[in-house]
Design a protein around this motif. Structure first.
Motif, mmCIF file in Angstrom:
data_model
loop_
_atom_site.group_PDB
_atom_site.id
_atom_site.type_symbol
_atom_site.label_atom_id
_atom_site.label_comp_id
_atom_site.label_asym_id
_atom_site.label_seq_id
_atom_site.Cartn_x
_atom_site.Cartn_y
_atom_site.Cartn_z
ATOM 1 N N VAL A 47 17.501 -1.480 3.023
ATOM 2 C CA VAL A 47 18.411 -1.994 2.082
ATOM 3 C C VAL A 47 18.300 -0.851 0.753
ATOM 4 O O VAL A 47 19.360 -0.553 0.462
ATOM 5 C CB VAL A 47 18.002 -3.247 1.621
ATOM 6 N N ALA A 48 17.070 -0.627 0.379
ATOM 7 C CA ALA A 48 16.869 0.536 -0.952
ATOM 8 C C ALA A 48 17.408 1.533 -0.322
ATOM 9 O O ALA A 48 18.160 2.308 -1.355
ATOM 10 C CB ALA A 48 15.498 0.401 -1.179
ATOM 11 N N ARG A 49 17.249 2.094 0.956
ATOM 12 C CA ARG A 49 17.759 3.454 1.252
ATOM 13 C C ARG A 49 19.155 3.403 1.333
ATOM 14 O O ARG A 49 20.083 4.419 0.718
ATOM 15 C CB ARG A 49 17.069 3.897 2.834
ATOM 16 N N ARG A 50 19.734 2.469 1.840
ATOM 17 C CA ARG A 50 21.130 2.273 1.913
ATOM 18 C C ARG A 50 22.006 2.367 0.595
ATOM 19 O O ARG A 50 23.000 2.898 0.479
ATOM 20 C CB ARG A 50 21.602 1.052 2.754
ATOM 21 N N ALA A 51 21.421 1.547 -0.425
ATOM 22 C CA ALA A 51 21.652 1.322 -1.631
ATOM 23 C C ALA A 51 21.710 2.461 -2.598
ATOM 24 O O ALA A 51 22.064 2.773 -3.447
ATOM 25 C CB ALA A 51 21.358 -0.113 -2.058
ATOM 26 N N GLY A 52 20.720 3.495 -2.154
ATOM 27 C CA GLY A 52 20.303 4.630 -3.095
ATOM 28 C C GLY A 52 19.603 4.175 -4.283
ATOM 29 O O GLY A 52 19.639 4.862 -5.286
ATOM 30 N N VAL A 53 18.547 3.380 -4.072
ATOM 31 C CA VAL A 53 17.763 2.926 -4.991
ATOM 32 C C VAL A 53 16.468 2.948 -4.688
ATOM 33 O O VAL A 53 15.982 3.049 -3.362
ATOM 34 C CB VAL A 53 17.840 1.464 -5.669
ATOM 35 N N ASN A 54 15.510 2.954 -5.643
ATOM 36 C CA ASN A 54 13.848 2.907 -5.516
ATOM 37 C C ASN A 54 13.674 1.648 -4.745
ATOM 38 O O ASN A 54 13.940 0.623 -5.105
ATOM 39 C CB ASN A 54 13.209 3.382 -6.571
ATOM 40 N N PRO A 55 12.976 1.528 -3.395
ATOM 41 C CA PRO A 55 12.449 0.516 -2.951
ATOM 42 C C PRO A 55 11.551 -0.508 -4.170
ATOM 43 O O PRO A 55 11.589 -1.630 -3.854
ATOM 44 C CB PRO A 55 11.684 0.901 -1.872
ATOM 45 N N SER A 56 10.739 -0.030 -4.886
ATOM 46 C CA SER A 56 10.230 -0.702 -5.918
ATOM 47 C C SER A 56 10.978 -1.532 -6.656
ATOM 48 O O SER A 56 10.606 -2.544 -6.970
ATOM 49 C CB SER A 56 9.351 -0.034 -6.769
ATOM 50 N N SER A 57 12.255 -1.244 -7.021
ATOM 51 C CA SER A 57 13.397 -1.851 -7.584
ATOM 52 C C SER A 57 13.617 -2.955 -6.836
ATOM 53 O O SER A 57 13.613 -4.245 -7.472
ATOM 54 C CB SER A 57 14.519 -0.917 -8.012
ATOM 55 N N VAL A 58 13.701 -2.850 -5.602
ATOM 56 C CA VAL A 58 14.273 -4.107 -4.754
ATOM 57 C C VAL A 58 13.130 -4.972 -4.600
ATOM 58 O O VAL A 58 13.316 -6.123 -4.569
ATOM 59 C CB VAL A 58 14.549 -3.229 -3.176
#
Length: 191
Positions: free
Chosen positions: A42-53
């Motif tokens: 999900v983080a990759r697809r959203a373009g955000v850092n996994p730690s944020s998710v």
């Protein structure tokens, strides 16, 4: 001018991240199924850092529950001005929402025991579903129409729809939803 806390902002980066993560989650659930979705994907697809998710949601179940809560709130059908038509519209919308790709997975996540407070999740889910039907009942009562109670609508329309979709019972379609509403409305005792 006092500085605003990040929690008081109606938009901003936090809202953009949440929207991107929700969009990515829905897309992935539709593409590969909820059982294969991971927070890093999900983080990759959203373009955000996994730690944020991970920091915001912690588990895929919590993320799916959050997405489910927002998706239901976004598209409540407009009232048409006739009790049967309004209840049919709400029933068909409920069926469509639950039957969409990933719909059952979002529902199960929302009421799952590992989400923060199961009772709160159950109450919130029931409240959202109830609100959709209560609006039709309230509008009909204001027009002077005889109306069933919300509990009766939940028992006779909503529960059968959820049961049949969750258990993949054939012929659970718009005609079935409309038939449930017709049977309910035909059984309304006059004042």
């Amino acid at each position: 001018m006092p500085a605003k806390s990040k929690d008081s902002r109606p938009g901003g980066r936090s809202a953009r991240v949440r929207a991107a993560v929700h969009r990515a989650t829905v897309d992935l659930v539709q593409e590969i199924g909820a059982d294969k979705v991971t927070l890093p994907a999900v983080a990759r697809r959203a373009g955000v850092n996994p730690s944020s998710v991970y920091r915001r949601w912690g588990t895929i179940a919590a993320l799916l529950a959050d997405v489910a809560a927002q998706r239901v709130d976004e598209a409540i059908p407009e009232l048409l001005g006739d009790l049967r038509a309004d209840l049919e519209r709400a029933a068909v919308w409920t069926l469509t929402d639950l039957s969409r790709p990933g719909g059952v997975a979002f529902f199960r996540a929302e009421v799952a025991p590992d989400v923060d407070d199961r009772r709160a999740g159950l109450r919130e889910c029931l409240q959202r579903v109830s609100t959709r039907f209560q609006a039709a009942l309230d509008a009909a009562a204001r027009r002077g129409e005889d109306t069933p109670g919300l509990d009766r609508v939940l028992d006779r329309v909503v529960a059968p729809l959820y049961f049949r979709v969750v258990f993949s019972i054939p012929e659970t379609d718009e005609n079935y939803a409309r038939r449930l509403v017709a049977e309910l409305c035909d059984a309304i005792p006059p004042h």
